[in-house]
Design a protein around this motif. Structure first.
Motif, PDB file in Angstrom:
ATOM      1  N   ALA A  96      -5.482 -17.614   4.008  1.00 46.97           N
ATOM      2  CA  ALA A  96      -4.769 -16.656   4.851  1.00 46.97           C
ATOM      3  C   ALA A  96      -3.288 -16.978   4.823  1.00 46.97           C
ATOM      4  O   ALA A  96      -2.893 -18.138   4.921  1.00 46.97           O
ATOM      5  N   TYR A  97      -2.478 -15.955   4.669  1.00 52.57           N
ATOM      6  CA  TYR A  97      -1.019 -16.106   4.634  1.00 52.57           C
ATOM      7  C   TYR A  97      -0.427 -15.074   5.590  1.00 52.57           C
ATOM      8  O   TYR A  97      -0.892 -13.941   5.649  1.00 52.57           O
ATOM      9  N   SER A  98       0.575 -15.468   6.327  1.00 54.15           N
ATOM     10  CA  SER A  98       1.252 -14.520   7.212  1.00 54.15           C
ATOM     11  C   SER A  98       2.731 -14.863   7.300  1.00 54.15           C
ATOM     12  O   SER A  98       3.133 -16.004   7.050  1.00 54.15           O
TER      13      SER A  98
ATOM     14  N   THR B  57      -4.596  -6.900   2.951  1.00 54.21           N
ATOM     15  CA  THR B  57      -3.168  -7.089   3.175  1.00 54.21           C
ATOM     16  C   THR B  57      -2.721  -6.082   4.225  1.00 54.21           C
ATOM     17  O   THR B  57      -2.950  -4.883   4.070  1.00 54.21           O
TER      18      THR B  57
ATOM     19  N   MET C  14       4.498 -13.073  15.889  1.00 54.08           N
ATOM     20  CA  MET C  14       4.031 -14.131  15.000  1.00 54.08           C
ATOM     21  C   MET C  14       4.484 -15.413  15.597  1.00 54.08           C
ATOM     22  O   MET C  14       5.508 -15.516  16.174  1.00 54.08           O
TER      23      MET C  14
ATOM     24  N   LEU D  77      -4.307 -11.541  11.886  1.00 55.25           N
ATOM     25  CA  LEU D  77      -3.578 -12.721  12.346  1.00 55.25           C
ATOM     26  C   LEU D  77      -4.497 -13.751  13.004  1.00 55.25           C
ATOM     27  O   LEU D  77      -4.018 -14.709  13.589  1.00 55.25           O
TER      28      LEU D  77
ATOM     29  N   SER E 101       3.503  -9.478   8.423  1.00 56.97           N
ATOM     30  CA  SER E 101       2.547  -9.134   7.376  1.00 56.97           C
ATOM     31  C   SER E 101       1.521 -10.252   7.252  1.00 56.97           C
ATOM     32  O   SER E 101       1.760 -11.390   7.658  1.00 56.97           O
ATOM     33  N   SER E 102       0.372  -9.901   6.695  1.00 54.79           N
ATOM     34  CA  SER E 102      -0.683 -10.893   6.481  1.00 54.79           C
ATOM     35  C   SER E 102      -1.433 -10.561   5.202  1.00 54.79           C
ATOM     36  O   SER E 102      -1.470  -9.405   4.759  1.00 54.79           O
ATOM     37  N   HIS E 103      -2.022 -11.588   4.606  1.00 55.52           N
ATOM     38  CA  HIS E 103      -2.848 -11.431   3.411  1.00 55.52           C
ATOM     39  C   HIS E 103      -3.978 -12.447   3.530  1.00 55.52           C
ATOM     40  O   HIS E 103      -3.714 -13.639   3.686  1.00 55.52           O
TER      41      HIS E 103
END
Length: 135
Positions: free
Chosen positions: A24-26, A87, A135, A118, A48-50
């Protein structure tokens, strides 16, 4: 102005971990500007998130209460069992009067996309359905 970037990675090779998302990336940017001795303000953020994972974990993510891709009133989105990533984006713009006088007011525009995730990394100060998410 501020910024944050977060990442997590999991070893999901074992069968009991297939329902967990693999990564997970944000990231997010925010700002706030005041003028006339902090009487008026404008602020906002963009996030943003992926997330990546097995077909099972991403299908479960799409069905979670925070996404509900399967709900009847959402004709613009549906559960896709072949996906292995999501995404999403979101943001907020807010402006108003914060001090002096008898009246205080503000206007807020908030937009989360259905794929914004998130829960793995990052945090929400208040729920995504409220006017304040960070965030």
């Amino acid at each position: 102005m501020g910024a944050i970037v977060t990442a997590t990675s999991r070893n999901t090779d074992e069968p009991q971990f297939l329902l967990l998302r693999k990564a997970a990336y944000s990231g997010g940017l925010d700002f706030k500007h005041n003028w006339k001795n902090r009487k008026y303000f404008i602020g906002g953020n963009a996030i943003s998130s992926h997330v990546l994972g097995s077909r099972e974990s991403i299908t479960n993510t799409q069905r979670e209460i925070s996404h509900l891709f399967q709900r009847a009133d959402a004709d613009y989105i549906s559960v896709d069992k072949s996906r292995t990533s999501l995404t999403g984006t979101g943001g907020k713009i807010e402006a108003g009067k914060a001090s002096e006088g008898h009246w205080r007011y503000n206007a807020t525009l908030t937009w989360p996309s259905p794929e914004l995730e998130l829960n793995d990394i990052g945090f929400c100060v208040r729920g995504m359905k409220s006017s304040r998410f960070f965030m």
